[in-house]
Design an enzyme around this catalytic site. Structure first.
Site, PDB file in Angstrom:
ATOM      1  N   GLU A  95      24.878   4.838  22.001  1.00  0.00           N
ATOM      2  CA  GLU A  95      24.627   5.502  23.280  1.00  0.00           C
ATOM      3  C   GLU A  95      25.295   6.863  23.338  1.00  0.00           C
ATOM      4  O   GLU A  95      26.418   7.037  22.878  1.00  0.00           O
ATOM      5  CB  GLU A  95      25.189   4.644  24.422  1.00  0.00           C
ATOM      6  CG  GLU A  95      24.424   3.379  24.619  1.00  0.00           C
ATOM      7  CD  GLU A  95      24.973   2.553  25.754  1.00  0.00           C
ATOM      8  OE1 GLU A  95      24.539   1.406  25.884  1.00  0.00           O
ATOM      9  OE2 GLU A  95      25.836   3.050  26.502  1.00  0.00           O
ATOM     10  N   CYS A 115      32.371  -2.263  18.776  1.00  0.00           N
ATOM     11  CA  CYS A 115      33.811  -1.992  18.803  1.00  0.00           C
ATOM     12  C   CYS A 115      34.555  -3.277  18.473  1.00  0.00           C
ATOM     13  O   CYS A 115      34.154  -4.356  18.883  1.00  0.00           O
ATOM     14  CB  CYS A 115      34.237  -1.477  20.173  1.00  0.00           C
ATOM     15  SG  CYS A 115      36.000  -1.017  20.239  1.00  0.00           S
ATOM     16  N   CYS A 119      37.988  -5.465  24.453  1.00  0.00           N
ATOM     17  CA  CYS A 119      38.414  -5.416  25.863  1.00  0.00           C
ATOM     18  C   CYS A 119      37.444  -6.269  26.692  1.00  0.00           C
ATOM     19  O   CYS A 119      36.226  -6.149  26.545  1.00  0.00           O
ATOM     20  CB  CYS A 119      38.449  -3.977  26.369  1.00  0.00           C
ATOM     21  SG  CYS A 119      39.508  -2.945  25.342  1.00  0.00           S
ATOM     22  N   CYS A 122      34.406  -4.800  28.841  1.00  0.00           N
ATOM     23  CA  CYS A 122      33.610  -3.718  28.252  1.00  0.00           C
ATOM     24  C   CYS A 122      32.389  -4.268  27.512  1.00  0.00           C
ATOM     25  O   CYS A 122      32.517  -5.144  26.654  1.00  0.00           O
ATOM     26  CB  CYS A 122      34.496  -2.912  27.298  1.00  0.00           C
ATOM     27  SG  CYS A 122      33.590  -1.714  26.316  1.00  0.00           S
ATOM     28  N   SER A 222      43.759   4.491  27.559  1.00  0.00           N
ATOM     29  CA  SER A 222      43.302   3.445  28.477  1.00  0.00           C
ATOM     30  C   SER A 222      44.441   2.469  28.722  1.00  0.00           C
ATOM     31  O   SER A 222      44.836   1.725  27.830  1.00  0.00           O
ATOM     32  CB  SER A 222      42.099   2.714  27.862  1.00  0.00           C
ATOM     33  OG  SER A 222      41.027   3.610  27.709  1.00  0.00           O
ATOM     34  N   CYS A 342      29.746   1.913  29.320  1.00  0.00           N
ATOM     35  CA  CYS A 342      29.474   2.101  27.898  1.00  0.00           C
ATOM     36  C   CYS A 342      28.980   0.811  27.270  1.00  0.00           C
ATOM     37  O   CYS A 342      29.467  -0.265  27.554  1.00  0.00           O
ATOM     38  CB  CYS A 342      30.680   2.681  27.160  1.00  0.00           C
ATOM     39  SG  CYS A 342      31.973   1.524  26.756  1.00  0.00           S
TER      40      CYS A 342
END
Ligand code: SAH
Ligand code: SF4
Length: 349
Positions: A95, A115, A119, A122, A222, A342
């Protein structure tokens, strides 16, 4: 064949000149090619008439311009955000978001497919990790946005790049830094130090390396919670890089570079948005050059939390300002209606 061709967006200007040197071509042609790539934003060798035929032939045989075809795109209803799902050469997709804030255009780019950091809130984390992006794949996302602006005859040019899309940029350190060198080049997209922001989940060795290398960029960290236990519940890698080590690394970074850090805080109702939470982050950041970016949660399928209401976000902000003299912003939730958190377009199916 195309898989082994050199992606021209992987090359810095010096590297392109060196490649042309090895091929016995003049540095003048290398400079022209660079201008075609980053000033004219050309996406084909046919659009490069000032290059001699023999140069274009060799380029088309051995290299490619890593343009990223659009698999899907969506506009937010307010028209300020456009989100692209871009296809990579191996069929994976990432993206990239074009955002407009008060006349300034920012490209939000991805650094990995998926990723590995996990998290909990997310969408990208929920997807897991597939692979790193190459420098050229990162650069090509910014070029895509610059090209989209030009095609739409927009008056603004690309002004900022934020590494806040899919992936953890400090987990893909070398490729990201190489891409930044290309994006910064004054003879190209010319995105200088203040115009590039890298957001990290808190990869301590990466932050220390950025400090050592005095990388010219803005750093965002973050945080999301001001205690080790609270943070580990949202950000599993906090177990590997605990909060005290993270804050020590941030202090070193600010001391070494003289730069302030942006601390990101995803506001989740009832989890990390109380007055006590605000005071805890104020205490944690006391004495550090800091700004807090508050991001109301974008709901995702894999996480049951809900976003903090704007009234509670304002109270949070007021406590930071009045009791700690800590500046903060609440990120506008532009593009929420196009699933702009995201990773959310990628899993929309
Ligand atoms: N991996 C990096 C950069 C990409 S995420 C990082 O984690 O910092 C960019 C920011 O968006 C991070 O602060 C991240 O915590 C936040 N974010 C991710 N998913 C979100 C969601 N669903 N709602 C609100 N913020 C989110
Ligand atoms: Fe990865 Fe950042 Fe998402 Fe965490 S918030 S899973 S580090 S992309």
């Amino acid at each position: 064949m195309s898989a082994i061709r050199l992606d021209l967006h992987n090359f810095t200007r010096d590297e392109l000149r060196a490649l042309f040197g090895r091929w016995g071509f003049s540095p003048v042609h290398a400079a022209r090619l660079w201008n075609y790539l980053y000033l004219a934003l050309a996406d084909s060798f046919a659009a490069m008439p000032e290059l001699p035929e023999k140069v274009r032939t060799r380029l088309s045989q051995e290299t490619r311009i890593g343009s990223l075809p659009v698999a899907r795109e969506a506009d937010s209803s307010d028209g300020f955000t456009r989100k692209y799902l871009l296809t990579l050469a191996d069929g994976e997709a990432v993206e990239t978001v074009l955002m407009r804030f008060t006349g300034r255009v920012t490209a939000c780019v991805s650094s990995q497919v998926g990723c590995a950091m996990g998290c909990v809130f997310c969408a990208t984390g929920q997807m897991g990790y597939t692979r790193h992006l190459s420098p050229g794949e990162i650069v090509a996302q910014a070029v895509h946005v610059a090209r989209a602006l030009r095609l739409a005859r927009e008056p603004h040019r690309l002004r900022n790049v934020v590494l806040m899309g899919m992936g953890e940029p400090l987990h893909n350190y070398d490729a990201v830094m190489h891409a930044i060198d290309i994006l910064r080049d004054e003879a190209g997209l010319a995105l200088g130090a203040e115009r590039i922001t890298l957001s990290t989940v808190g990869v301590v060795p990466g932050i220390l390396r950025l400090a050592r290398e005095k990388r010219p960029l803005n750093l965002a960290v973050s945080l999301h919670a001001a205690t080790q236990a609270g943070r580990a519940a949202l950000v599993p890698v906090a177990t590997k890089w605990p909060l005290d080590e993270l804050m020590a690394a941030c202090r070193t970074y600010s001391e070494t570079t003289g730069r302030r850090i942006f601390y990101e805080w995803t506001l989740i109702e009832g989890k990390n948005d109380s007055a006590e939470d605000a005071r805890a982050v104020g205490e944690l950041l006391r004495g550090l050059p800091a700004q807090v970016n508050l991001i109301p949660l974008n709901p995702t399928h894999g996480y049951a939390g809900t976003p903090t209401h704007s009234a509670a976000a304002k109270i949070f902000q007021h406590i930071l300002a009045s009791e700690f003299k800590l500046p903060s912003t609440v990120r506008q939730r532009r593009g929420l209606d196009i699933a702009a958190g995201c990773g959310q377009l990628a899993i929309a199916g």
